[in-house]
Design an enzyme around this catalytic site. Sequence first.
Site, PDB file in Angstrom:
ATOM      1  N   GLU A 123       0.816  -1.227   0.000  1.00  0.00           N
ATOM      2  CA  GLU A 123       0.000   0.000   0.000  1.00  0.00           C
ATOM      3  C   GLU A 123       0.838   1.261   0.000  1.00  0.00           C
ATOM      4  O   GLU A 123       0.466   2.270  -0.612  1.00  0.00           O
ATOM      5  CB  GLU A 123      -0.935   0.022   1.209  1.00  0.00           C
TER       6      GLU A 123
ATOM      7  N   HIS B 273     -11.004  -3.959   9.616  1.00  0.00           N
ATOM      8  CA  HIS B 273     -11.623  -3.962   8.278  1.00  0.00           C
ATOM      9  C   HIS B 273     -12.991  -3.282   8.293  1.00  0.00           C
ATOM     10  O   HIS B 273     -13.832  -3.582   7.454  1.00  0.00           O
ATOM     11  CB  HIS B 273     -11.805  -5.397   7.763  1.00  0.00           C
TER      12      HIS B 273
END
Lengths: 324, 337
Positions: B70, B139
């Site tokens: 990322e 998440h």
Amino acid sequence: MQLSREALLRAYRQMKVIREFEERLHVDIQTGEIAGFTHLYCGQEAVAVGVCEHLSVEDKIVSTHRGHGHCLAKGCDVNGMMKEIWGSREGLCKGKGGSMHIADVDKGMLGANGIVGAGAPIAVGAGIACKIDGKGHVAITFSGDGACNQGTTFEAMNMAVVTKAATIFVFENNHYSEHTGFEYAVGTQRDIASRAEAFGMKVWRGDGTDFFSVFETMREVLEYVRVPGNGPAAVEFDTERFFGHFEGDPQRYRGPGELDRIREFRDCLKNFRKSVTDAGVLDHADLDALDAEVLAVIEESVAQAKAADRPTAEDVLTDVYISY
Amino acid sequence: MPKMMYRDAVVTTIAEEMARDENVVCLGEDIVGGMGTPGGPEAIGGIWSTSTGLFGKFGADRVIDTPISESAIMGAAAGLALSGKRPIAELMFADFIGVSLDQIWNQLAKFRYMFGGKTKCPAVIRMAYGAGYNAAAQHSQAVHQILTGMPGLKVVMPSTPADVKGLLRTAIRDDDPVIFLEHKALYGMSGEVPDDPEYMIPFGHARLSRAGQDVTIVSTGLLLGFCEAVADRLAAEGIGCDVIDLRTTSPLDEETILDSVEVTGRLIVVDEAPPRCSLAGDICALVAEKAFAALKAPPLAVNPPHTPVPFARELESAYLPSVDKIEAAVRKVLSYR
Ligand SMILES: Cc1ncc(C[n+]2csc(CCOP(=O)(O)OP(=O)(O)O)c2C)c(N)n1
Ligand SMILES: [Mg+2]
């Protein structure tokens, strides 16, 4: 085969517990009763067990999103885990963490992890603690072929080398990160261990579908890392994942017959059974008896999970140091 | 107007903009899905189906499937943006800003200002956020309060498929870095969407989704629908709510909020992120400062508690603001005088 009959039975049982735990979840998840994202470890049991059979509670492991196998192999309670995945307040993490966050620090299990690549740096810290304590304990991080591309993993490898942390990087190469192939995403192609080597670590490689390969490889790795001052090491196990990335994954990226083939030829439980019966150290009846016993254990864990207390709104506000 | 799902509005808009401007490129994990596998590219599109078909249409140079990296993805977006491209980078889950924040916060967001205005930085960072899937603490988070507080970023939170289309196009054509927050639980939402390939919604313009005289309810994203449900419930009792969909949290449409509170004298702000230093707290403070004289009750923030997002169904639903909690808040501000 240097392992005693007891050690062999124990290793088989550990792998079988993981297998049946996951096979059962695969079925139960389809009923919709279990919430959240679940990543099953089936197919990789020989890695978790081949590593953890060498460890004591003093040794630490740090796991991943695909953590059930590591947790069970490190001694987390089957019932507590099943209850956690079912979201019960009697679960190992009171229903707050779920499948991706199972942890039992007293057992040296420092947590499954939902963030890919987050485990390796944590294992460096734990490995430095082992070094400081000087008792020959180690910290192990499990990472996938996907996680090995994360900068955190690179940083952790270098820092472990520089600090001589008693850390072991176990790479489980199951050839897929989600829906992407290993050959596409890992620039070094067919090899993760060579990366670790480039960071200055001693590395090993083994067959992650063969318990004996993992176990014997880890014996050497651990002999090395447990010597104070040697610092970290890395090992790559080639392995297979039998289910989708997460439950519900249609797996259209697989080749024709791939799943049948790996279930037939790359199944660590089948391979184990064949090795020990061919060698005449265990017979089928011994293993069949364990199979039946394990099935009953899993059945019981599901029964307990279904009957266990559910959390309530008040539980949201516990385990925080301050709440608003 | 054709009907379309929220997720399809994302793909359609990206495809239209990629066809219009060859400088638009996409990058992210599994956005092609199947690279390097027996099934081959596009065997499975991204996990949210927000990039389906793009690789086939625009090819590997412009639809870049990345490793799990990322920080490098966000950094690459920054470098692309400084090199004449218009990247659209996808973070699979908003929670993963943690791994990549430097490239967003210290790089992308600051170039234009730090470089004395000498550069543009036209990057869109799309990310799926929010709770409702029992995906637990890493998440499920709403991250807008973190990103809205960063000078240099524009932050967009569409609540409907039509807004996805109008706001995403604006984001792609914008010369500054834009954070585009897509709520996971809205991806399957269906709604009418203008098929005009030039349909754009300007940033900083809120939308009045319900009109009433008694209470102003400000929200956006998933919770906007909850607020509308409350407004509809209360309308049956003769209580009128203005429901304001912010659309963008930065820039913030102060005027629409203040104009509404001038009439209603009562404000609640419904926010999916935790309460401290939150969007809701920010807007309550704004109203207290600039519409003090109009207020008939203290402004009220409705947030989840100051805890990580819990996993179990019972815990997550207790965590999130619900229709009942929002209704209770409205009744509370109505109970003053
Ligand atoms: C920081 C971060 N990026 C992306 C993801 C989404 N994600 C979860 S698992 C996964 C693939 C991991 O692949 P690998 O490391 O090979 O482990 P495996 O799933 O094969 O066990 C991805 C991309 C995540 N959870 N965290
Ligand atoms: Mg993998």
